[in-house]
Design a protein around this motif. Structure first.
Motif, mmCIF file in Angstrom:
data_model
loop_
_atom_site.group_PDB
_atom_site.id
_atom_site.type_symbol
_atom_site.label_atom_id
_atom_site.label_comp_id
_atom_site.label_asym_id
_atom_site.label_seq_id
_atom_site.Cartn_x
_atom_site.Cartn_y
_atom_site.Cartn_z
ATOM 1 N N SER A 62 -61.275 25.049 20.705
ATOM 2 C CA SER A 62 -62.259 26.100 20.530
ATOM 3 C C SER A 62 -62.293 26.932 21.796
ATOM 4 C CB SER A 62 -63.624 25.462 20.261
ATOM 5 O OG SER A 62 -64.562 26.456 19.969
ATOM 6 N N PRO A 63 -62.409 28.261 21.669
ATOM 7 C CA PRO A 63 -62.416 29.100 22.870
ATOM 8 C C PRO A 63 -63.601 28.807 23.791
ATOM 9 C CG PRO A 63 -62.770 30.430 20.899
ATOM 10 C CD PRO A 63 -62.506 29.031 20.457
ATOM 11 N N THR A 64 -64.697 28.310 23.240
ATOM 12 C CA THR A 64 -65.857 27.959 24.045
ATOM 13 C C THR A 64 -65.829 26.459 24.285
ATOM 14 O OG1 THR A 64 -67.068 29.689 22.877
ATOM 15 C CG2 THR A 64 -68.357 28.177 24.216
ATOM 16 N N THR A 78 -67.732 23.122 22.356
ATOM 17 C CA THR A 78 -68.210 23.406 21.007
ATOM 18 C C THR A 78 -67.260 22.807 19.983
ATOM 19 O OG1 THR A 78 -67.068 25.526 20.891
ATOM 20 C CG2 THR A 78 -69.327 25.553 21.721
#
Length: 138
Positions: free
Chosen positions: A77-79, A82
């Motif tokens: 996930s890019p974040t 998360t």
């Protein structure tokens, strides 16, 4: 009366009391440890996804989905921190098919339904996929 002692009920003689003089960092660590006991952090899901391309799409997407099943842990996930979303799965598939620059061309279907990229993979598995499997087994 009450000099140097906070107002409130008097300590009971039959209950031992413990007073801890902790620095703020130790208090924070103790509170965090107690919170993890009351509500343990979620464990990573052992979920694995089997991906397949619809036969009608073979000529449009020529790459191969070589890594099957795909563990949930393989999705990034890019974040940080998360849960992976359907959008992350879509990007993973597009990268596998060597078309990461055209990820928006892909639609993910679960149980014959198009799934929104913002949904979490775990939620889709627990709700949509589970319902599809249970209804299909009747």
């Amino acid at each position: 009366a009450g000099q140097g002692r906070p107002a409130g009920p008097a300590p009971r003689e039959d209950v031992p009391s413990v007073r801890l003089d902790l620095d703020p960092q130790s208090r924070r660590s103790l509170l965090q440890a107690m919170c993890h006991i009351v509500l343990p952090p979620a464990k990573p899901s052992p979920l694995k996804m089997f991906l397949r391309r619809a036969p009608t799409q073979e000529e449009f997407f020529r790459g191969s989905l070589s890594r099957n099943p795909v563990p949930l842990s393989a999705l990034t996930s890019p974040t940080a921190g998360t849960e992976p979303t359907i959008g992350d799965l879509r990007l993973h598939i597009a990268t596998d098919l060597q078309m990461a620059d055209s990820v928006e061309l892909l639609e993910i279907l679960v149980g014959g339904k198009i799934v929104a990229p913002a949904l979490k993979v775990r939620v889709v598995q627990q709700v949509l996929w589970r319902r599809h499997v249970l209804e299909g087994s009747d």
